[in-house]
Design an enzyme around this catalytic site. Structure first.
Site, short mmCIF file in Angstrom:
data_model
loop_
_atom_site.label_atom_id
_atom_site.label_comp_id
_atom_site.label_asym_id
_atom_site.label_seq_id
_atom_site.Cartn_x
_atom_site.Cartn_y
_atom_site.Cartn_z
CG ASP A 61 126.43 69.65 80.30
OD1 ASP A 61 127.62 69.29 80.28
OD2 ASP A 61 126.06 70.80 80.58
CG ASP A 92 131.14 71.63 89.99
OD1 ASP A 92 132.00 72.04 89.18
OD2 ASP A 92 130.52 70.56 89.84
#
Length: 245
Positions: A129, A8
């Protein structure tokens, strides 16, 4: 069954967040390309990358870091974060990214996802998500009124390569993958589903390798890998053996 190590990106560095909160970032490396090389050397065969800054900005931000990862490694990369239009899809795929993950735009502009999946077969995934079952967008800063399963069903006939499903409450918390929610989603749609968020230990890997998770395409591992809670070689060997010790 595949295990994806995660990188990330925030401000060009390799970080992990807690529940998607940009103010709770732990920096693990200032050199994402070196981190990618390390994952490749361990035997992983597919890398999961998220441009966190891009997810909030709605456009690529960490392009230099992504390109450095691509130059430094040979294995395929799936990339999400800030992919909101066809130009961005074409740009990333043209730079050697294997598969792009479209999140917010899947809610805002489903026709764009269908067009991208048609134009680039096998190279477009949808990122779903969820917070309490509802889809979150804009880098998880906003929660929509759309249920995760309903969003997944929108793309059943679109040619989407995969769905990356994250239970936000589990992400970065080392509390274990939401197996019930993830497997339930995989049962509800024909699109391959990748589990994301919360992978904590070899117990999760054993579940991933078990018949219960047979419909899944794999899982993403982040913090457990960085913190040393997961032995990567043991995990990969277990998956190759189909869960047999």
């Amino acid at each position: 069954m595949r295990l994806f190590p995660a990188i990330d990106l925030k401000e060009g560095r390799c970080v992990r967040l807690k529940q998607g909160d940009m103010n709770q970032a732990t920096v693990y490396s200032d050199d994402p390309a070196a981190q990618a090389r390390a994952f490749e050397a361990l035997g992983f065969d597919y890398l999961h990358v998220v441009d966190l800054d891009g997810a909030f900005a709605g456009k690529p931000v960490n392009a230099a870091a992504v390109e450095a990862i691509r130059r430094a490694t040979r294995f395929p990369v799936q990339l999400g974060g800030g992919i909101r239009d066809m130009k961005t899809v074409e740009g990333w795929l043209g730079k050697g990214v294997t598969r792009v993950i479209i999140g917010t735009a899947a809610v805002r502009d489903p026709d764009f996802v269908r067009a991208a999946a048609k134009a680039f077969p096998g190279q477009v995934a949808v990122g779903i998500d969820a917070r309490d079952g509802w889809v979150a967008v804009e880098g998880w800063a906003e929660t929509s009124t759309l249920a995760a399963e309903d969003l997944a069903r929108r793309f059943e006939d679109a040619g989407v390569a995969a769905i990356v499903y994250t239970n936000i409450a589990r992400d970065g918390m080392l509390s274990g993958i939401d197996w019930d929610g993830t497997i339930g989603l995989a049962d509800a749609v024909a699109i391959p589903v990748i589990a994301s968020g919360g992978l904590a230990s070899m117990d999760d890997v054993r579940t991933l390798a078990s018949p219960r998770a047979a419909k899944l395409a794999g899982a993403i591992t982040g913090k457990a890998l960085y913190d040393g809670r997961l032995d990567p070689r043991e995990a990969l060997d277990l998956l190759k053996a189909g869960g047999r010790p």
